[in-house]
Every structure is written in C-alpha cells, then in structure tokens.
Design an enzyme around this catalytic site. Structure first.
Site, mmCIF file in Angstrom:
data_model
loop_
_atom_site.group_PDB
_atom_site.id
_atom_site.type_symbol
_atom_site.label_atom_id
_atom_site.label_comp_id
_atom_site.label_asym_id
_atom_site.label_seq_id
_atom_site.Cartn_x
_atom_site.Cartn_y
_atom_site.Cartn_z
ATOM 1 N N LEU A 35 35.979 30.358 43.408
ATOM 2 C CA LEU A 35 34.711 31.059 43.547
ATOM 3 C C LEU A 35 34.295 31.446 42.134
ATOM 4 O O LEU A 35 35.127 31.908 41.348
ATOM 5 C CB LEU A 35 34.857 32.324 44.402
ATOM 6 C CG LEU A 35 34.728 32.195 45.920
ATOM 7 C CD1 LEU A 35 34.994 33.546 46.573
ATOM 8 C CD2 LEU A 35 33.356 31.690 46.322
ATOM 9 N N ASP A 36 33.028 31.264 41.822
ATOM 10 C CA ASP A 36 32.548 31.634 40.494
ATOM 11 C C ASP A 36 32.768 33.115 40.225
ATOM 12 O O ASP A 36 32.886 33.921 41.149
ATOM 13 C CB ASP A 36 31.053 31.327 40.360
ATOM 14 C CG ASP A 36 30.792 29.842 40.224
ATOM 15 O OD1 ASP A 36 31.714 29.112 39.845
ATOM 16 O OD2 ASP A 36 29.655 29.427 40.494
ATOM 17 N N LYS A 37 32.761 33.472 38.942
ATOM 18 C CA LYS A 37 32.933 34.865 38.539
ATOM 19 C C LYS A 37 31.913 35.779 39.205
ATOM 20 O O LYS A 37 32.223 36.891 39.615
ATOM 21 C CB LYS A 37 32.824 34.978 37.020
ATOM 22 C CG LYS A 37 33.034 36.384 36.475
ATOM 23 C CD LYS A 37 32.968 36.405 34.948
ATOM 24 C CE LYS A 37 33.208 37.802 34.408
ATOM 25 N NZ LYS A 37 33.169 37.827 32.918
#
Length: 260
Positions: free
Chosen positions: A113-115
């Site tokens: 999952l992206d930051k």
C-alpha cells in the site's frame, strides 16, 4: 504491543489436532490435510497418522519424507496500515511497516500500500502464499474505498470500470460503484503501480483518501487503524482454497505493484 505479540507466539503446549497442526505449519488447508491423512501420506513418530488425532510437543510429524515442525509455524496477519507508514523492508526507513509492526518473527507484506494509502495489508512468513496472491495472472480481487476531490458522475464510473489508459496500457475492466457524492468502491484484479490514483488522474480527479478494505476473502472489518490480528482458521482455509490452483513463480518475477 510487542510483549503481547510475543506472548501470542509462544509455542502452545496443549495437544492440537493434526489437521490444524499441518495448516499452521503452512503445509495446506485443514481440509487438504484431512485428505493427506486419509491417503496415508502423513506419519507421526513413524506411524501412519489417523484422522482426528492430536499432536503433542516433541512428536515427529512427516508429510511424505519431509518433517513438519511447529517451529516453522506459518504466520498470516491482517494489519490496518495507517497513512504515513511505508511498505518496505529497508532498515534505514524509520517509518517502515516492519519497524511499525515490530513482530518477533520475520514477516513481509503480500502487496504494497502506498505511503499515503491506508487499510488492509496482509503480512506473512510464507513466501508461497505471497507468490500465489501477487501474481497478476491469478486475478485475485482487492477492494478499495476511494474519496476524490470532485463529484462522481455516471461517466466517471463507466470509464473507470471499462478501463483507463495509463502506463502504456489500458487497465482491466473492473467493478466500480458510487457509494457517496465523492466516494466510490473499486475491485481490482491487477496491481499496477499507483493504479487507482493514476486512473483517477487520467480522468481529471485527485484522490483524497484511499482505503483497502478487502484482499480476496479477507476483510478489514472493524480492525482499528494501527492494529493487527491473526487470520482465523476459517479465513485461512478459504484463502487456501482460493489460491491452491493459482500458479506461483519466484519472488523476483512478481509484480510488487499495489493498485493504490
């Protein structure tokens, strides 16, 4: 938190059913374990195992010629990743998911999952599960709830669901449903880099919030942000059933894209 995790991981001393033992060791689902036992492929202390028998610490369990050990217990965790935590194993990253979780056994993520994204993340010490879940050709579902900066139109939903040109390709058709004035749900079966954000940008929208709420049969549910839980036996069994026929491939051949 780390003390509680450590307490949970201490090897159980009480007897455990053989099919559960094999499942927790990462061999197969409990249902498949019963089949192996019925076929006479499992031994305990050198004797053919019987369906329903229980295992106590110190007993030697084999599937074929391979010894199965509870020291190799499979761990699969559902984690509610907060925004700002980075999916990386890079030790120099202070906000890495590995540092954040601080689990006493080495686990890694199955799908980033992206930051700036949050929500459901699966973490495990079983590489085969990661391979089978993350290979794009296996088309396993991931569901997201997305909030954007403009009112969602019927045309936006239509274009998102039919496929959007990004990254020199067109995204696979997917299920998209408007659930609020600025919010929609989307179910992907692929994981191109920052796919949802790129799809929205291509149609003139900016993502304000992105939450992954489901990976295959595993749901985020009421799990609080920053918390984790082990998958239930029922969840693991269903997960095994969903991935058992999925081809695996070496880790270096896997797309580590995330869709978020």
């Amino acid at each position: 938190m780390s003390n509680r995790i450590r307490d949970e991981f201490i090897q159980k001393k009480e007897p455990v059913r053989l099919n559960k033992y094999l499942s927790e060791a990462g061999v197969c689902s409990r249902r498949e374990a019963d089949r192996l036992i019925e076929d006479g492929k499992v031994t305990v202390d050198g004797r053919i195992a019987q369906t329903g028998m229980r295992i106590i610490p110190g007993q030697v369990v084999k599937v074929g010629a391979k010894v199965v050990s509870r020291q190799d217990e499979m761990i699969v965790l559902a984690v509610n990743k907060p925004r700002g935590i980075v999916c990386t194993e890079e030790k120099r990253e202070r906000n890495s998911i590995v540092r954040f979780l601080d689990y006493p056994v080495r686990v890694t993520y199955a799908g980033r999952l992206d930051k700036d994204s949050r929500g459901l993340l699966l973490m495990t010490n079983n590489g085969d599960i990661i391979n089978r879940m993350m290979r794009a050709a296996n088309r396993h579902e991931k569901e997201y709830k997305v909030t954007v900066d403009r009112e969602i139109t019927g045309e936006f939903v239509k274009q998102m669901s039919e496929g959007v040109p990004i990254l020199d390709t067109v995204t696979r058709p997917c299920k998209v449903e408007k659930i609020g004035k600025y919010t929609f749900s989307i179910i992907l079966t692929q994981g191109l880099n920052r796919q949802i954000r790129r799809m929205c940008e291509a149609l003139g929208y900016q993502v304000r919030d992105l939450v992954r709420v489901r990976i295959m049969n595993i749901r985020l549910g009421s799990l609080k942000e920053g918390q984790y839980r082990k998958l239930t036996d029922a969840e693991l069994d269903e997960l095994y059933e969903e991935i058992k026929d999925s081809p695996a491939e070496p880790r270096h051949g896997i797309s580590r894209g995330n869709g978020s």
